[in-house]
Design a protein around this motif. Structure first.
Motif, mmCIF file in Angstrom:
data_model
loop_
_atom_site.group_PDB
_atom_site.id
_atom_site.type_symbol
_atom_site.label_atom_id
_atom_site.label_comp_id
_atom_site.label_asym_id
_atom_site.label_seq_id
_atom_site.Cartn_x
_atom_site.Cartn_y
_atom_site.Cartn_z
ATOM 1 N N ASN A 1 26.763 17.786 69.060
ATOM 2 C CA ASN A 1 27.075 18.427 67.779
ATOM 3 C C ASN A 1 28.542 18.267 67.398
ATOM 4 O OD1 ASN A 1 26.979 20.029 65.482
ATOM 5 N ND2 ASN A 1 27.350 21.893 66.640
ATOM 6 N N ARG A 2 28.867 17.125 66.818
ATOM 7 C CA ARG A 2 30.198 16.941 66.235
ATOM 8 C C ARG A 2 30.097 17.383 64.781
ATOM 9 N NH1 ARG A 2 28.838 12.857 69.399
ATOM 10 N NH2 ARG A 2 30.048 12.585 71.277
ATOM 11 N N HIS A 3 31.112 18.123 64.301
ATOM 12 C CA HIS A 3 31.002 18.699 62.958
ATOM 13 C C HIS A 3 32.367 18.958 62.341
ATOM 14 C CE1 HIS A 3 31.349 22.060 65.788
ATOM 15 N NE2 HIS A 3 31.956 22.703 64.799
ATOM 16 N N PHE A 4 32.384 19.005 61.004
ATOM 17 C CA PHE A 4 33.579 19.457 60.289
ATOM 18 C C PHE A 4 33.186 20.740 59.558
ATOM 19 C CE2 PHE A 4 31.427 16.507 57.452
ATOM 20 C CZ PHE A 4 31.533 17.060 56.189
ATOM 21 N N ILE A 5 34.175 21.580 59.286
ATOM 22 C CA ILE A 5 33.911 22.919 58.748
ATOM 23 C C ILE A 5 34.356 23.007 57.294
ATOM 24 C CG2 ILE A 5 34.458 25.375 58.998
ATOM 25 C CD1 ILE A 5 34.863 24.772 62.037
ATOM 26 N N VAL A 6 33.502 23.625 56.473
ATOM 27 C CA VAL A 6 33.809 23.836 55.056
ATOM 28 C C VAL A 6 33.471 25.275 54.674
ATOM 29 C CG1 VAL A 6 33.402 21.425 54.409
ATOM 30 C CG2 VAL A 6 31.529 23.085 54.239
ATOM 31 N N PRO A 7 34.120 25.800 53.617
ATOM 32 C CA PRO A 7 33.736 27.115 53.092
ATOM 33 C C PRO A 7 32.321 27.064 52.516
ATOM 34 C CG PRO A 7 35.857 26.399 52.185
ATOM 35 C CD PRO A 7 35.260 25.223 52.902
ATOM 36 N N ALA A 8 31.624 28.175 52.560
ATOM 37 C CA ALA A 8 30.259 28.241 52.018
ATOM 38 C C ALA A 8 30.223 27.854 50.549
ATOM 39 C CB ALA A 8 29.691 29.644 52.220
ATOM 40 N N SER A 9 31.294 28.147 49.801
ATOM 41 C CA SER A 9 31.328 27.841 48.370
ATOM 42 C C SER A 9 31.335 26.341 48.082
ATOM 43 C CB SER A 9 32.552 28.483 47.718
ATOM 44 O OG SER A 9 33.738 27.962 48.286
ATOM 45 N N ARG A 10 31.629 25.527 49.088
ATOM 46 C CA ARG A 10 31.671 24.072 48.894
ATOM 47 C C ARG A 10 30.405 23.374 49.395
ATOM 48 N NH1 ARG A 10 37.776 23.022 50.883
ATOM 49 N NH2 ARG A 10 38.818 24.206 49.255
ATOM 50 N N PHE A 11 29.426 24.156 49.800
ATOM 51 C CA PHE A 11 28.170 23.620 50.331
ATOM 52 C C PHE A 11 27.016 24.054 49.457
ATOM 53 C CE2 PHE A 11 24.279 24.110 52.761
ATOM 54 C CZ PHE A 11 24.184 22.907 53.423
ATOM 55 N N LYS A 12 26.100 23.128 49.184
ATOM 56 C CA LYS A 12 24.911 23.478 48.403
ATOM 57 C C LYS A 12 23.700 22.795 49.019
ATOM 58 C CE LYS A 12 22.982 23.347 43.740
ATOM 59 N NZ LYS A 12 23.166 22.820 42.386
ATOM 60 N N LEU A 13 22.702 23.581 49.390
ATOM 61 C CA LEU A 13 21.444 23.040 49.875
ATOM 62 C C LEU A 13 20.647 22.599 48.659
ATOM 63 C CD1 LEU A 13 19.630 22.538 52.342
ATOM 64 C CD2 LEU A 13 18.707 24.840 52.003
ATOM 65 N N LEU A 14 20.347 21.312 48.581
ATOM 66 C CA LEU A 14 19.642 20.769 47.423
ATOM 67 C C LEU A 14 18.130 20.907 47.553
ATOM 68 C CD1 LEU A 14 21.726 17.489 46.947
ATOM 69 C CD2 LEU A 14 21.946 19.648 45.681
ATOM 70 N N LYS A 15 17.637 20.751 48.781
ATOM 71 C CA LYS A 15 16.208 20.935 49.021
ATOM 72 C C LYS A 15 15.958 21.131 50.508
ATOM 73 C CE LYS A 15 14.114 16.431 49.716
ATOM 74 N NZ LYS A 15 13.089 15.506 49.301
ATOM 75 N N GLY A 16 14.822 21.777 50.800
ATOM 76 C CA GLY A 16 14.408 21.902 52.187
ATOM 77 C C GLY A 16 14.615 23.252 52.835
ATOM 78 N N ALA A 17 14.979 24.282 52.068
ATOM 79 C CA ALA A 17 15.185 25.611 52.659
ATOM 80 C C ALA A 17 13.953 26.055 53.442
ATOM 81 C CB ALA A 17 15.524 26.634 51.580
ATOM 82 N N ASP A 18 12.771 25.756 52.908
ATOM 83 C CA ASP A 18 11.528 26.146 53.570
ATOM 84 C C ASP A 18 11.191 25.253 54.755
ATOM 85 O OD1 ASP A 18 11.150 23.986 51.862
ATOM 86 O OD2 ASP A 18 9.086 24.532 51.365
ATOM 87 N N ASN A 19 11.952 24.170 54.938
ATOM 88 C CA ASN A 19 11.705 23.260 56.050
ATOM 89 C C ASN A 19 12.730 23.440 57.176
ATOM 90 O OD1 ASN A 19 9.506 21.265 56.267
ATOM 91 N ND2 ASN A 19 11.147 19.925 56.972
#
Length: 184
Positions: free
Chosen positions: A91-109
């Motif tokens: 799990n390599r990752h970069f961190i962003v504020p929640a306001s800069r992230f948007k789930l476009l599809k797949g919440a139910d998946n």
């Protein structure tokens, strides 16, 4: 009855309405040229202003059920953590504020795995098992994004920083900026 004469004041525009003044013609031509609704044009303007210096990355899981967009630098600062779960998942990752992230599809998946303190929300696709983003324990008000799950073309460079997650409390306490990475 009172009639509106030459000295009467105009009513201000209602909520959400605004007067573009001398820019009205430019705005209309821009919308028409790019075939944009007023809302789409406004979103472009707001994004350009609010996310100055950032680029819009898109990405998702392997099967395509989960898709997202994230505003971040083209030059990514990626953490390589050696805690038990990050090691096993790579799990390599970069961190962003929640306001800069948007789930476009797949919440139910999406499904979520937690353990130990249950602060980190390890979300992954129910179909293909890929974790393209998650909520890190260090930044519960933001997202950790897997750079290898971004679509090609928007990342300019990646700098990787090792984090000693085996001694998580000590590592996060001593790190100068990790907790601020989820602040807008």
């Amino acid at each position: 009855g009172a009639s509106a004469g030459p000295g009467a004041q105009e009513q201000p525009p209602g909520p959400g309405a605004f007067d573009l003044g001398t820019q009205s013609g430019r705005w209309a031509a821009f919308q028409e040229r790019h075939r944009l609704s007023c809302e789409e044009a406004a979103r472009l303007l707001l994004d350009a202003y609010e996310y100055r210096g950032l680029v819009k990355h898109t990405g998702g899981c392997h099967c395509g059920a989960v898709r997202f967009e994230v505003w971040a630098s083209a030059d990514l600062h990626v953490f390589n953590c050696n805690c038990s779960i990050c090691t096993k998942k790579q799990n390599r990752h970069f961190i962003v504020p929640a306001s800069r992230f948007k789930l476009l599809k797949g919440a139910d998946n999406l499904t979520t795995y937690t353990f130990n303190t249950h602060c980190a929300q390890h979300t992954f696709c129910k179909t293909c098992g890929v974790q393209s983003f998650y909520t890190p324990r260090s930044n519960p008000d933001g997202y950790g994004i897997a750079p290898h799950c971004l679509d090609d073309g928007t990342v300019q460079s990646i700098v990787t920083e090792d984090i000693n997650g085996k001694e998580w409390e000590k590592a996060v306490k001593e790190h100068k900026s990790i907790r601020d990475m989820s602040k807008p």
